[in-house]
Scaffold this motif. Sequence first.
Motif, mmCIF file in Angstrom:
data_model
loop_
_atom_site.group_PDB
_atom_site.id
_atom_site.type_symbol
_atom_site.label_atom_id
_atom_site.label_comp_id
_atom_site.label_asym_id
_atom_site.label_seq_id
_atom_site.Cartn_x
_atom_site.Cartn_y
_atom_site.Cartn_z
ATOM 1 N N VAL A 119 -28.954 -90.448 -1.038
ATOM 2 C CA VAL A 119 -28.146 -90.860 -2.189
ATOM 3 C C VAL A 119 -27.350 -92.113 -1.832
ATOM 4 O O VAL A 119 -27.327 -93.099 -2.591
ATOM 5 C CB VAL A 119 -27.194 -89.727 -2.632
ATOM 6 N N VAL A 120 -26.714 -92.112 -0.676
ATOM 7 C CA VAL A 120 -25.895 -93.242 -0.249
ATOM 8 C C VAL A 120 -26.757 -94.488 -0.040
ATOM 9 O O VAL A 120 -26.424 -95.588 -0.513
ATOM 10 C CB VAL A 120 -25.127 -92.900 1.043
ATOM 11 N N ALA A 121 -27.878 -94.339 0.664
ATOM 12 C CA ALA A 121 -28.744 -95.485 0.947
ATOM 13 C C ALA A 121 -29.288 -96.100 -0.339
ATOM 14 O O ALA A 121 -29.310 -97.331 -0.494
ATOM 15 C CB ALA A 121 -29.893 -95.059 1.862
ATOM 16 N N THR A 122 -29.723 -95.253 -1.272
ATOM 17 C CA THR A 122 -30.310 -95.756 -2.513
ATOM 18 C C THR A 122 -29.250 -96.358 -3.422
ATOM 19 O O THR A 122 -29.468 -97.419 -4.030
ATOM 20 C CB THR A 122 -31.058 -94.628 -3.245
ATOM 21 N N ALA A 123 -28.104 -95.703 -3.525
ATOM 22 C CA ALA A 123 -27.022 -96.242 -4.357
ATOM 23 C C ALA A 123 -26.589 -97.611 -3.843
ATOM 24 O O ALA A 123 -26.373 -98.547 -4.632
ATOM 25 C CB ALA A 123 -25.839 -95.278 -4.370
ATOM 26 N N GLY A 124 -26.472 -97.738 -2.549
ATOM 27 C CA GLY A 124 -26.091 -99.026 -1.973
ATOM 28 C C GLY A 124 -27.119 -100.102 -2.231
ATOM 29 O O GLY A 124 -26.780 -101.256 -2.511
ATOM 30 N N LEU A 125 -28.397 -99.733 -2.152
ATOM 31 C CA LEU A 125 -29.466 -100.690 -2.408
ATOM 32 C C LEU A 125 -29.421 -101.200 -3.853
ATOM 33 O O LEU A 125 -29.505 -102.408 -4.107
ATOM 34 C CB LEU A 125 -30.818 -100.045 -2.126
ATOM 35 N N ALA B 11 -34.873 -94.508 0.884
ATOM 36 C CA ALA B 11 -34.384 -95.221 -0.313
ATOM 37 C C ALA B 11 -35.499 -95.759 -1.191
ATOM 38 O O ALA B 11 -35.317 -96.764 -1.880
ATOM 39 C CB ALA B 11 -33.436 -96.357 0.099
ATOM 40 N N ASN B 12 -36.652 -95.096 -1.197
ATOM 41 C CA ASN B 12 -37.816 -95.631 -1.898
ATOM 42 C C ASN B 12 -38.840 -94.510 -2.106
ATOM 43 O O ASN B 12 -39.450 -94.046 -1.130
ATOM 44 C CB ASN B 12 -38.428 -96.759 -1.060
ATOM 45 N N PRO B 13 -39.052 -94.055 -3.346
ATOM 46 C CA PRO B 13 -40.011 -92.968 -3.572
ATOM 47 C C PRO B 13 -41.436 -93.291 -3.126
ATOM 48 O O PRO B 13 -42.139 -92.420 -2.589
ATOM 49 C CB PRO B 13 -39.950 -92.765 -5.092
ATOM 50 N N ALA B 14 -41.898 -94.528 -3.337
ATOM 51 C CA ALA B 14 -43.258 -94.888 -2.940
ATOM 52 C C ALA B 14 -43.410 -94.819 -1.425
ATOM 53 O O ALA B 14 -44.396 -94.270 -0.909
ATOM 54 C CB ALA B 14 -43.606 -96.285 -3.447
ATOM 55 N N VAL B 15 -42.449 -95.373 -0.716
ATOM 56 C CA VAL B 15 -42.483 -95.329 0.746
ATOM 57 C C VAL B 15 -42.411 -93.882 1.233
ATOM 58 O O VAL B 15 -43.089 -93.497 2.194
ATOM 59 C CB VAL B 15 -41.334 -96.167 1.336
ATOM 60 N N THR B 16 -41.603 -93.076 0.579
ATOM 61 C CA THR B 16 -41.492 -91.662 0.949
ATOM 62 C C THR B 16 -42.839 -90.966 0.812
ATOM 63 O O THR B 16 -43.267 -90.235 1.713
ATOM 64 C CB THR B 16 -40.444 -90.957 0.071
ATOM 65 N N ILE B 17 -43.525 -91.209 -0.295
ATOM 66 C CA ILE B 17 -44.847 -90.608 -0.500
ATOM 67 C C ILE B 17 -45.826 -91.114 0.547
ATOM 68 O O ILE B 17 -46.574 -90.335 1.160
ATOM 69 C CB ILE B 17 -45.350 -90.916 -1.922
ATOM 70 N N GLY B 18 -45.830 -92.412 0.771
ATOM 71 C CA GLY B 18 -46.756 -92.978 1.752
ATOM 72 C C GLY B 18 -46.552 -92.415 3.141
ATOM 73 O O GLY B 18 -47.531 -92.141 3.866
ATOM 74 N N ARG B 19 -45.316 -92.201 3.533
ATOM 75 C CA ARG B 19 -45.021 -91.709 4.880
ATOM 76 C C ARG B 19 -45.383 -90.238 5.072
ATOM 77 O O ARG B 19 -45.430 -89.747 6.202
ATOM 78 C CB ARG B 19 -43.544 -91.965 5.205
ATOM 79 N N ALA B 20 -45.674 -89.542 3.994
ATOM 80 C CA ALA B 20 -46.134 -88.156 4.106
ATOM 81 C C ALA B 20 -47.573 -88.085 4.606
ATOM 82 O O ALA B 20 -48.023 -87.030 5.077
ATOM 83 C CB ALA B 20 -46.027 -87.445 2.763
ATOM 84 N N PHE B 21 -48.297 -89.196 4.538
ATOM 85 C CA PHE B 21 -49.712 -89.229 4.900
ATOM 86 C C PHE B 21 -49.943 -89.493 6.385
ATOM 87 O O PHE B 21 -51.083 -89.600 6.818
ATOM 88 C CB PHE B 21 -50.443 -90.292 4.068
ATOM 89 N N THR B 22 -48.885 -89.608 7.171
ATOM 90 C CA THR B 22 -49.041 -89.889 8.597
ATOM 91 C C THR B 22 -48.186 -88.947 9.423
ATOM 92 O O THR B 22 -46.980 -88.814 9.186
ATOM 93 C CB THR B 22 -48.673 -91.353 8.912
ATOM 94 N N ASP B 23 -48.806 -88.282 10.385
ATOM 95 C CA ASP B 23 -48.067 -87.363 11.251
ATOM 96 C C ASP B 23 -47.625 -88.103 12.509
ATOM 97 O O ASP B 23 -48.044 -87.802 13.621
ATOM 98 C CB ASP B 23 -48.936 -86.159 11.608
ATOM 99 N N THR B 24 -46.793 -89.117 12.292
ATOM 100 C CA THR B 24 -46.294 -89.939 13.384
ATOM 101 C C THR B 24 -44.782 -90.049 13.274
ATOM 102 O O THR B 24 -44.154 -89.367 12.463
ATOM 103 C CB THR B 24 -46.942 -91.343 13.341
ATOM 104 N N PHE B 25 -44.192 -90.928 14.063
ATOM 105 C CA PHE B 25 -42.743 -91.070 14.152
ATOM 106 C C PHE B 25 -42.070 -91.237 12.794
ATOM 107 O O PHE B 25 -41.008 -90.672 12.536
ATOM 108 C CB PHE B 25 -42.416 -92.271 15.052
#
Length: 249
Positions: A137-143, A180-194
């Motif tokens: 919430v804080v990161a997105t509101a600030g952005l 702070a980004n729904p698209a990035v959040t979805i994309g990062r679900a596709f990789t079991d890395t850091f």
Amino acid sequence: MSSSIPLGRRVAAEAVGTAALVAVVVGSGIQATQLSHDVGVQLLANSLATVFGLGVLITLLGPVSGAHFNPVVSAAAWGSGRRGQDGLSTREFAAYVPAQIVGAIGGSVLADAMFAQPLVRWSAHGRSAGHLWLGEVVATAGLILLIFGLTRTSRAHIAPVAVASWIGAAYWFTSSTSFANPAVTIGRAFTDTFAGIAPASVGPFIAAQAVGTVVGLGLVVALFGRPAAAESDVVMPHDETELAAAPSR
């Protein structure tokens, strides 16, 4: 929207830009874990790569599409622009968001391919906790406050530095490391890395980002007042005349 650039080109810029952003985030995370076992060093490498990559992408593609690379930014631009003729139209918003999501998934797959990881493997990195949602919430509101505040004060030209700096700082001062980004959040679900996030954690993160968007827009109104005209230059001005004026070298 006032831009004379065809919608197809703008949508392509959003897809390519979001893909590159996620490739930077995921790829630098993989590289960091291969080079160091210190979590702090890993996060430092990941955040620095993201700051530089995001700044470059906004500078490069801002004149084409506005360099949103983020559904909440597009949603805020659409909502703010409905009062006038120059905001992000419903048709454009409906085209931007799927392009951003597809680009994010593609960027994650590309990063995995570059490091010989399984191309698609759901992340096992659970990120489900109230304090993490508050961080989002804080990161997105600030952005949102930053982007629209710059627009209101006619300083959108410094967005590449300002937006990248905010995301870099929020990597460290928010508990969620600032997706702070729904698209990035979805994309990062596709990789079991850091940089991954477990699919079960994606929904609550996106909900927190939506709340942050509303809070951010509320802060914009509270601090800068309601706009007299539509805000179209989010994140960066996008007009053919600016492209023509760019150095040819």
